[in-house]
Design a protein around this motif. Structure first.
Motif, PDB file in Angstrom:
ATOM      1  N   HIS A 107      16.465   6.683  21.706  1.00 28.59           N
ATOM      2  CA  HIS A 107      15.463   5.809  22.305  1.00 28.59           C
ATOM      3  C   HIS A 107      14.997   6.428  23.618  1.00 28.59           C
ATOM      4  N   TYR A 108      13.690   6.758  23.706  1.00 24.94           N
ATOM      5  CA  TYR A 108      13.146   7.391  24.908  1.00 24.94           C
ATOM      6  C   TYR A 108      12.586   6.363  25.889  1.00 24.94           C
ATOM      7  N   GLY A 109      11.867   5.391  25.375  1.00 26.95           N
ATOM      8  CA  GLY A 109      11.294   4.413  26.278  1.00 26.95           C
ATOM      9  C   GLY A 109      10.421   3.418  25.543  1.00 26.95           C
ATOM     10  N   ASP A 110       9.905   2.422  26.300  1.00 22.38           N
ATOM     11  CA  ASP A 110       9.085   1.354  25.731  1.00 22.38           C
ATOM     12  C   ASP A 110       7.726   1.355  26.412  1.00 22.38           C
ATOM     13  N   THR A 204      18.738  18.753  23.217  1.00 20.98           N
ATOM     14  CA  THR A 204      18.297  19.929  22.479  1.00 20.98           C
ATOM     15  C   THR A 204      17.023  20.479  23.102  1.00 20.98           C
ATOM     16  N   ALA A 205      16.650  21.701  22.690  1.00 20.29           N
ATOM     17  CA  ALA A 205      15.418  22.307  23.181  1.00 20.29           C
ATOM     18  C   ALA A 205      14.219  21.451  22.790  1.00 20.29           C
ATOM     19  N   GLU A 206      14.255  20.906  21.576  1.00 15.57           N
ATOM     20  CA  GLU A 206      13.172  20.045  21.115  1.00 15.57           C
ATOM     21  C   GLU A 206      13.065  18.804  21.971  1.00 15.57           C
ATOM     22  N   GLY A 207      14.234  18.220  22.302  1.00 17.00           N
ATOM     23  CA  GLY A 207      14.239  17.029  23.134  1.00 17.00           C
ATOM     24  C   GLY A 207      13.769  17.303  24.547  1.00 17.00           C
ATOM     25  N   GLN A 208      14.178  18.439  25.108  1.00 14.83           N
ATOM     26  CA  GLN A 208      13.733  18.802  26.455  1.00 14.83           C
ATOM     27  C   GLN A 208      12.222  18.976  26.503  1.00 14.83           C
ATOM     28  N   SER A 209      11.682  19.652  25.482  1.00  5.86           N
ATOM     29  CA  SER A 209      10.237  19.861  25.425  1.00  5.86           C
ATOM     30  C   SER A 209       9.504  18.531  25.294  1.00  5.86           C
ATOM     31  N   LEU A 210      10.062  17.630  24.519  1.00 10.83           N
ATOM     32  CA  LEU A 210       9.441  16.319  24.334  1.00 10.83           C
ATOM     33  C   LEU A 210       9.408  15.545  25.647  1.00 10.83           C
ATOM     34  N   GLN A 211      10.496  15.592  26.398  1.00 11.64           N
ATOM     35  CA  GLN A 211      10.528  14.885  27.678  1.00 11.64           C
ATOM     36  C   GLN A 211       9.470  15.420  28.630  1.00 11.64           C
ATOM     37  N   GLU A 212       9.304  16.727  28.660  1.00 10.57           N
ATOM     38  CA  GLU A 212       8.301  17.328  29.542  1.00 10.57           C
ATOM     39  C   GLU A 212       6.894  16.889  29.149  1.00 10.57           C
ATOM     40  N   LYS A 213       6.631  16.870  27.828  1.00  4.62           N
ATOM     41  CA  LYS A 213       5.297  16.473  27.351  1.00  4.62           C
ATOM     42  C   LYS A 213       5.036  15.002  27.664  1.00  4.62           C
ATOM     43  N   MET A 214       6.051  14.146  27.463  1.00  6.65           N
ATOM     44  CA  MET A 214       5.873  12.724  27.736  1.00  6.65           C
ATOM     45  C   MET A 214       5.645  12.483  29.228  1.00  6.65           C
ATOM     46  N   ALA A 215       6.340  13.245  30.079  1.00  4.30           N
ATOM     47  CA  ALA A 215       6.131  13.107  31.523  1.00  4.30           C
ATOM     48  C   ALA A 215       4.709  13.496  31.897  1.00  4.30           C
ATOM     49  N   ALA A 216       4.206  14.569  31.294  1.00  6.64           N
ATOM     50  CA  ALA A 216       2.840  15.009  31.578  1.00  6.64           C
ATOM     51  C   ALA A 216       1.820  13.972  31.123  1.00  6.64           C
ATOM     52  N   ASP A 217       2.115  13.280  30.024  1.00  3.52           N
ATOM     53  CA  ASP A 217       1.204  12.261  29.504  1.00  3.52           C
ATOM     54  C   ASP A 217       1.486  10.876  30.080  1.00  3.52           C
ATOM     55  N   LYS A 218       2.429  10.802  31.017  1.00  2.00           N
ATOM     56  CA  LYS A 218       2.785   9.553  31.691  1.00  2.00           C
ATOM     57  C   LYS A 218       3.255   8.483  30.701  1.00  2.00           C
ATOM     58  N   LEU A 219       4.082   8.913  29.755  1.00  2.00           N
ATOM     59  CA  LEU A 219       4.723   7.985  28.826  1.00  2.00           C
ATOM     60  C   LEU A 219       6.133   7.704  29.316  1.00  2.00           C
ATOM     61  N   PRO A 220       6.593   6.473  29.259  1.00  2.11           N
ATOM     62  CA  PRO A 220       7.898   6.115  29.850  1.00  2.11           C
ATOM     63  C   PRO A 220       9.082   6.697  29.068  1.00  2.11           C
ATOM     64  N   THR A 221      10.110   7.159  29.817  1.00  2.00           N
ATOM     65  CA  THR A 221      11.357   7.664  29.219  1.00  2.00           C
ATOM     66  C   THR A 221      12.564   7.015  29.889  1.00  2.00           C
ATOM     67  N   LYS A 222      12.378   5.823  30.395  1.00  2.00           N
ATOM     68  CA  LYS A 222      13.432   5.137  31.146  1.00  2.00           C
ATOM     69  C   LYS A 222      14.676   4.881  30.296  1.00  2.00           C
ATOM     70  N   ALA A 223      14.498   4.641  29.007  1.00  2.00           N
ATOM     71  CA  ALA A 223      15.638   4.313  28.146  1.00  2.00           C
ATOM     72  C   ALA A 223      16.633   5.455  28.054  1.00  2.00           C
ATOM     73  N   LEU A 224      16.162   6.702  28.205  1.00  2.32           N
ATOM     74  CA  LEU A 224      17.073   7.850  28.132  1.00  2.32           C
ATOM     75  C   LEU A 224      18.090   7.821  29.261  1.00  2.32           C
TER      76      LEU A 224
END
Length: 935
Positions: A107-110, A204-224
Motif C-alpha cells: 500500500h503506497y497511499g490514498d 526493490t529497484a522497481e519500487g524505488q523507481s515508482l516512489q520517485e515517479k509518484m513524488a514527481a507527480d505529487k501522488l501520496p505515498t504516506k502509507a509506505l
C-alpha cells in the motif's frame, strides 16, 4: 459480534480491488449504459460499433498490446491425452491474473478525488461502499478515461479528466494497482471517492523507481512510511518473543538414548515408552478455527429432521440435524425488514426496504440472489455421504442430481446408496465415466435420480481434446452440460480450490438449482481455497469476484483486522456446517486418541554425519541469501532433504544429488541416466514438499516435473514452452522435447528399490521403532508404520523379517489388486500385526481401523497430511484406544519442523494467513521457515 458500523468503518478505510472488463458480460449482457445521455462532465459509453475489447480493466495495457499478449498465450493443448486422462488442475488463461495477486502488493497511499457524471446513475450508494475501477483506453471522448462501476457492474461515472490523465500511465504500464471506495453519498453532480494505490515492494529497484515517479507527480505515498514503522515494531516484538522462547526451552526435554545396531538392548515396556515421550495435542490448534463457525452449543441445539422413510440405516441425531440444515439451505429465505439477522451476508432496512451486503456495502432495492446449497464440511468419518443421501431421498422425484467425485471414490456412491436406501424407495443411479460412455441428451440423464461422474470426465465434457478456448456458459445438446441439474454435489470438493484450474472452471459452468461441496478440509493452504468453494455454491453481493474477495477478506485478515475475522465468521455460519468428532454432542463413542512426540538421541557417529550436513545447509543458506540463484536454492533444499533422511537412517542420505549438482557446474544439462533421474526426483520432491511455485504460471506445482537442466515446472506449462521454444525459460538450456522431463517418484517421493542399500544396517530411529513395536504387541494390537520414503520401509521390512513379525505393505509401487490384498490381510489375519505404509498413499481414502497404533517416522511439511493419515486409523469403527508416536531425533531439523508445523496450523486454520501466489513473496516465506529449521 461487532456492530455493523464497525465493519462499515473498516470498509471505508480498507483497501479495494477493481474488476476486469468482463463484469457486465457476467450479467448476461444487461447494461444500463444504453439509456444514458452524454453530458459535459461524463464520458459516455462508446457507440455500439466500438469493440468491447477496447474496454480493459486497470490491469490491462491498451487493447493493441493486450491482443498481442492474448495471441502469445493462446497455444494448443497437448495432444498426448488419453481418453479421460485430463489434468483438472491445468491452469487456464485468466484475465484476472493481476487481480488475483493484488493482495500481495504494498500500500503506497490514498488519493481523495470524486466521481463525476453521476446524474444518470439510478443505483444507491453508501460511504464505504466498494466500487470497481476500470480503465477505458478505447473511450473516444478521452483516451485516459477511467470508469467507476458498482460491484454489480453498473456504471456510476468517471474519475475527473485531470486526475485520470495523471493515473492512466500508471495503470497502462502496470506500475500501480488501483482500488477504491465511496467516501460519501452521491450528490447531484458528483460523489466523493478515495482511490487506494498499491505497487511493488518499495525495497526493490522497481519500487524505488515508482516512489520517485509518484513524488514527481505529487501522488501520496504516506502509507509506505506507516507500514515501515509498523514492520519495525513487529520485528522488535518478534525478536523479544524468540528470546523468551529460547530461554524457556532450555532443559525442557530429557531423552532416552538408543543404541543403533544393538538389538540386544534391554526391551522397554509401554510405561517406559510413554514416560520417555512428550504428550501432545496438535489438533488443539486446529480446533481454534471452529470459533469462526457456529459454537458447539449452537450446533448441539440445531433443529432435527425426521429420518426419511426411504432410509433404512439408523441415523444418529447429529446426522438428522445435518439433514434439516441441508433442507433449509436449499430453500433460503431473503432477509426481512424486521429480522436483525443477516441472510448470506444480506440485510434489509426497516425504513426503506433496501438490501445491503455486509461484506461490500452494496445496496440494492432488488431482492438479492441467494445461494441454494453450501459447504458440508463435517470431519472425516462423520457420515457426510449418508447425510447427503438422506437429502436425495427426502427430495426424491424433483429432478436429477449430479455427483462429481474423484475416481478413487466414485464407485462408493452407488454402493452407499444401495446400502442406505430401502428397495421400496430405490434411487436409479447411472455412472457416466470412461472412454466408452455413450452420447446422452438431457432426456437421457433425466431418467435417473443420480448421475455419478468424475472431475476428469466433467473437464473432458467441458473442454474436449485440443480445445484452447473456454466455452460459453449455456445449455448444450448433449453431455453433462445439456442438463439443468436439480443439484450438483462435489465430493472431496477442495479439489476445486484453485480458481484458475480447468476442473474449477468445469464445475462452475454447470447449471443447477442447488450446489453442494462435501469436504473435510475446506481450507487446505489459504483463505483463497474457500473463495472457489463459495463462488461455486453461489455467493453474491460482489464476493463472487476474486479481486473483491481479496480486498474484503484476504488482505484484512493478513493485516489482523478484527472486523475481517468477524466477517469471515459470518460467512462460515452462513454457508458452512462443520462438526468435529471430538465434540461432546457428536458422541461417536470413539476410544481415546493419544499422541506423543518420542524423541531419540543420535549415536556419536550419526551425530557427526548430521552435524556435517547441518553445517553444509547453513553455508548453502548463506550463499543463497548472498547470490540468490536458482542453483544455490536447489542446493539448499537438497541438503535439507539429506538432513531429514539422515534422521531416519544414515544410508538414505547418499551423495547422488551432490554429484548431480557438480555436473550442472560443468554443463547446463545432464544425461538422464537412472542415477541422475533418481537425483533429479530427489530435488523435485523437495520442491513439491516445500510448496514451490511453477515459475511460468506462478501457481503451486501442478503435475510437477523436473527438466534435465534441473528446473521444476508444472507439466502443462513447460510442455507448451517446449512446443514453441524448445528452451528452458529459466536457463535457456535446450529442451528438444518432453523426453527431457522427469516426473516425480511414484506417490510422494517414493523410490524404487536401491541396489546399493544395505537393508540389514540399523539406526537409532529404527531401534526406537522396534522398542515401540515390542512394547505394544499382544492383546490384538496392530500398528501402522508410516514413512514417506519406501527405501526406509525396505529397511524396516528387513528388520521385521529378522525379528519374526508378520506384516503387510501398502505403497505407491503396488498395483490396485495388491493394495486391496494388503488391506484385507491387515483386517482379516490376526497374525498380521504390522502394516508398512507410504504416507502419501495412505493420507486419504482408506479405512485402517483394524490397527490401533500409529508410528510416524518422519515429519511432513504439511501437517494436514499427517492428520489425515492418523484419521485412517482413528475413525468410526475403531474399537480400541489409539496411540500415535511421532519419532523425532533430538536437536535436529525434525524438532524444528514440529515447531514450523505448529505455526502453519495457526496460519492456515486460525488466521488463514495467505500463501503468496507471487513467486518471490512465496520464496521469502519459505526462507523464513528454513531459517527456523536451521536455528
Amino acid at each position: 459480534m461487532p456492530p455493523r458500523e464497525a465493519l462499515s468503518e473498516r470498509n471505508s478505510n480498507n483497501t479495494m480491488a477493481q474488476s476486469n472488463a468482463d463484469v457486465k458480460a457476467r450479467k448476461n449482457g444487461k447494461s444500463t449504459n444504453a439509456s444514458r445521455a452524454p453530458s459535459a462532465s461524463a464520458f459516455p459509453t462508446p457507440p455500439a460499433s466500438s469493440a468491447r475489447s477496447g474496454y480493459e480493466s486497470v490491469y490491462s495495457a491498451p487493447s493493441s498490446s493486450f491482443q498481442a499478449s492474448s495471441q502469445q498465450h493462446s497455444l494448443a493443448e497437448r495432444n498426448a491425452w488419453l481418453a479421460d486422462d485430463v489434468d483438472v488442475n491445468e491452469i487456464l488463461e485468466s484475465s484476472q491474473d493481476y487481480a488475483e495477486r493484488s493482495d500481495q502488493l504494498e500500500h503506497y497511499g490514498d488519493l481523495p478525488t470524486k466521481i463525476v457524471g453521476v446524474r444518470y446513475y439510478n443505483g444507491y450508494a453508501n460511504a464505504g461502499q466498494q466500487i470497481l475501477i476500470l480503465r477505458e483506453p478505447g473511450n473516444p471522448y478521452d483516451g485516459n478515461a477511467i470508469r467507476i462501476d458498482n460491484v454489480a457492474g453498473d456504471q456510476i461515472g468517471h474519475i475527473p479528466r485531470k486526475v485520470a490523465a495523471k493515473l492512466a500511465p500508471y495503470i497502462d504500464n502496470r506500475l500501480l494497482h488501483l482500488e477504491g471506495q465511496l467516501a460519501g453519498e452521491i450528490g447531484q453532480f458528483d460523489c466523493p471517492l478515495t482511490v487506494h494505490m498499491y505497487g511493488a515492494d518499495p525495497n526493490t529497484a522497481e519500487g524505488q523507481s515508482l516512489q520517485e515517479k509518484m513524488a514527481a507527480d505529487k501522488l501520496p505515498t504516506k502509507a509506505l512510511k506507516e507500514a515501515e514503522r509498523k514492520r519495525k515494531q513487529e520485528e522488535k516484538e518478534r525478536l523479544a518473543a524468540a528470546r523468551r522462547a529460547a530461554v524457556a526451552a532450555k532443559g525442557k526435554y530429557t531423552n532416552q538414548a538408543s543404541s543403533a545396531g544393538d538389538s540386544s538392548t534391554n526391551p522397554m515396556d509401554l510405561s517406559d515408552i510413554l514416560e520417555a515421550s512428550e504428550r501432545i495435542n496438535p489438533r488443539e490448534i486446529s480446533g481454534a478455527a471452529e470459533k469462526l463457525g457456529a459454537t458447539e452449543e449452537d450446533l448441539k441445539n440445531m433443529p432435527m429432521a425426521a429420518k426419511p422413510d426411504g432410509i433404512k440405516t439408523q441415523m444418529l441425531p447429529y446426522q438428522l440435524q445435518a439433514l434439516q440444515w441441508l433442507l433449509d439451505q436449499e430453500s433460503p429465505k431473503p432477509p426481512g425488514s424486521t429480522n436483525e439477522e443477516s441472510v448470506q451476508l444480506w440485510t434489509q432496512s426497516n425504513t426503506n426496504g433496501r438490501y445491503t451486503n455486509l461484506a461490500t456495502q452494496f445496496v440494492t432495492s432488488e431482492r438479492p440472489e441467494l445461494a441454494s446449497g453450501g459447504l458440508l464440511a463435517d470431519d472425516m468419518g462423520l457420515g457426510k455421504t449418508l447425510e447427503m443421501i438422506s437429502l436425495l431421498v427426502a427430495d426424491a422425484g424433483k429432478g436429477t442430481t449430479l455427483v462429481v467425485a474423484p475416481l478413487s471414490v466414485m464407485s462408493n456412491w452407488s454402493g452407499q446408496i444401495a446400502t442406505h436406501v430401502k428397495e421400496s424407495h430405490k434411487l436409479e443411479v447411472y455412472t457416466y465415466h470412461g472412454a466408452g460412455r455413450v452420447k446422452m441428451s438431457a432426456e437421457d440423464f433425466e431418467k435417473y435420480d443420480v448421475v455419478v461422474t468424475t472431475y476428469q470426465t466433467l473437464a473432458m465434457d467441458y473442454m474436449p481434446k485440443n480445445s484452447s478456448k473456454q466455452p460459453e456458459k449455456r445449455l448444450r445438446s448433449t453431455g453433462l452440460y445439456s442438463v439443468k441439474w436439480r443439484r450438483v454435489i462435489l465430493d472431496e470438493g477442495h479439489n476445486i480450490r484453485n480458481p484458475k484450474a480447468k476442473g474449477t472452471a468445469a464445475v462452475t459452468a454447470l447449471m443447477s438449482r442447488s450446489r453442494w461441496v462435501l469436504t473435510g478440509t475446506p481450507i487446505v493452504n489459504s483463505l483463497k481455497d474457500l473463495y472457489s468453494l463459495l463462488r461455486f455454491v453461489g455467493v453474491s453481493g460482489g464476493l463472487q469476484q476474486l479481486d473483491i474477495f481479496n480486498r474484503v477478506l484476504v488482505r484484512p485478515m493478513k493485516n489482523g483486522d478484527v472486523s475481517a475475522t468477524w466477517l469471515l465468521k459470518l460467512i462460515m455460519q452462513s454457508f458452512t456446517l462443520r462438526r468435529r468428532k471430538e465434540m461432546a454432542f457428536i458422541d461417536l463413542k470413539l476410544p481415546p486418541l493419544e499422541e506423543f512426540v518420542h524423541r531419540v538421541d543420535f549415536t556419536e557417529k550419526e551425530r557427526e554425519r548430521y552435524d556435517a550436513l547441518e553445517k553444509q545447509a547453513k553455508g548453502a543458506l548463506n550463499t543463497f541469501e548472498n547470490k540468490g540463484t536458482a542453483a544455490t536454492y536447489s542446493h539448499l533444499l537438497e541438503v535439507l532433504l539429506r538432513m531429514r533422511q539422515c534422521c531416519n537412517h544414515w544410508q538414505l542420505c547418499g551423495e547422488r544429488v551432490t554429484n548431480l549438482l557438480a555436473q550442472f557446474e560443468k554443463a547446463k544439462t545432464v544425461a538422464l541416466t537412472p542415477e541422475n533421474m533418481k537425483a533429479l526426483q530427489d530435488i523435485l520432491q523437495v520442491q513439491i514438499e516445500s510448496q514451490e511455485d511453477c515459475p511460468i504460471c506462478l501457481e503451486s506445482l501442478h503435475q510437477p516435473v523436473i527438466t534435465s537442466c534441473g528446473h521444476s515446472f508444472g507439466q502443462e506449462c513447460i510442455a507448451k514452452v517446449i512446443e514453441t521454444q524448445h528452451k528452458c525459460p529459466m536457463c535457456r538450456a535446450e529442451l528438444k522435447d518432453e523426453t527431457c522431463l522427469v516426473p516425480p517418484a511414484r506417490d510422494g517421493g517414493e523410490d524404487s528399490a536401491d541396489e546399493d542399500l544395505d537393508v540389514t544396517q540399523s539406526s537409532s530411529k529404527l531401534e526406537a521403532l522396534m522398542h515401540i513395536l515390542e512394547a505394544t504387541k499382544g492383546n490384538g494390537n496392530k500398528t501402522v508404520i508410516f514413512s514417506q520414503w519406501t527405501r526406509f520401509l525396505d529397511i524396516v521390512q528387513s528388520r521385521l523379517d529378522k525379528d519374526g513379525y508378520k506384516y503387510c505393505r501398502l505403497d505407491g509401487t503396488m498395483s490396485a489388486q495388491k493394495r486391496d490384498g494388503a488391506l484385507q490381510q491387515l483386517e482379516g489375519d490376526k497374525d498380521t500385526t504390522v502394516m508398512l505404509a507410504s504416507l502419501g498413499v495412505c493420507a486419504v481414502g482408506l479405512n485402517l481401523t483394524a490397527a490401533n497404533n500409529v508410528i510416524l517416522n518422519d515429519t511432513w511439511w504439511a501437517p494436514a497430511i499427517e492428520d489425515q493419515a492418523v484419521d485412517r486409523v482413528h475413525r468410526l469403527g475403531q474399537q480400541k484406544e489409539t496411540r500415535v508416536f511421532r519419532l523425532v531425533m533430538d536437536k535436529s531439523i525434525e524438532e524444528q519442523t514440529i515447531l514450523v508445523q505448529k505455526d502453519k496450523r495457526k496460519l492456515m486454520m486460525v488466521a488463514f494467513s495467505e500463501k503468496s501466489n507471487k513467486r518471490d513473496s512465496a520464496r521469502t516465506g519459505r526462507l523464513a521457515d528454513i531459517r527456523k529449521l536451521l536455528a
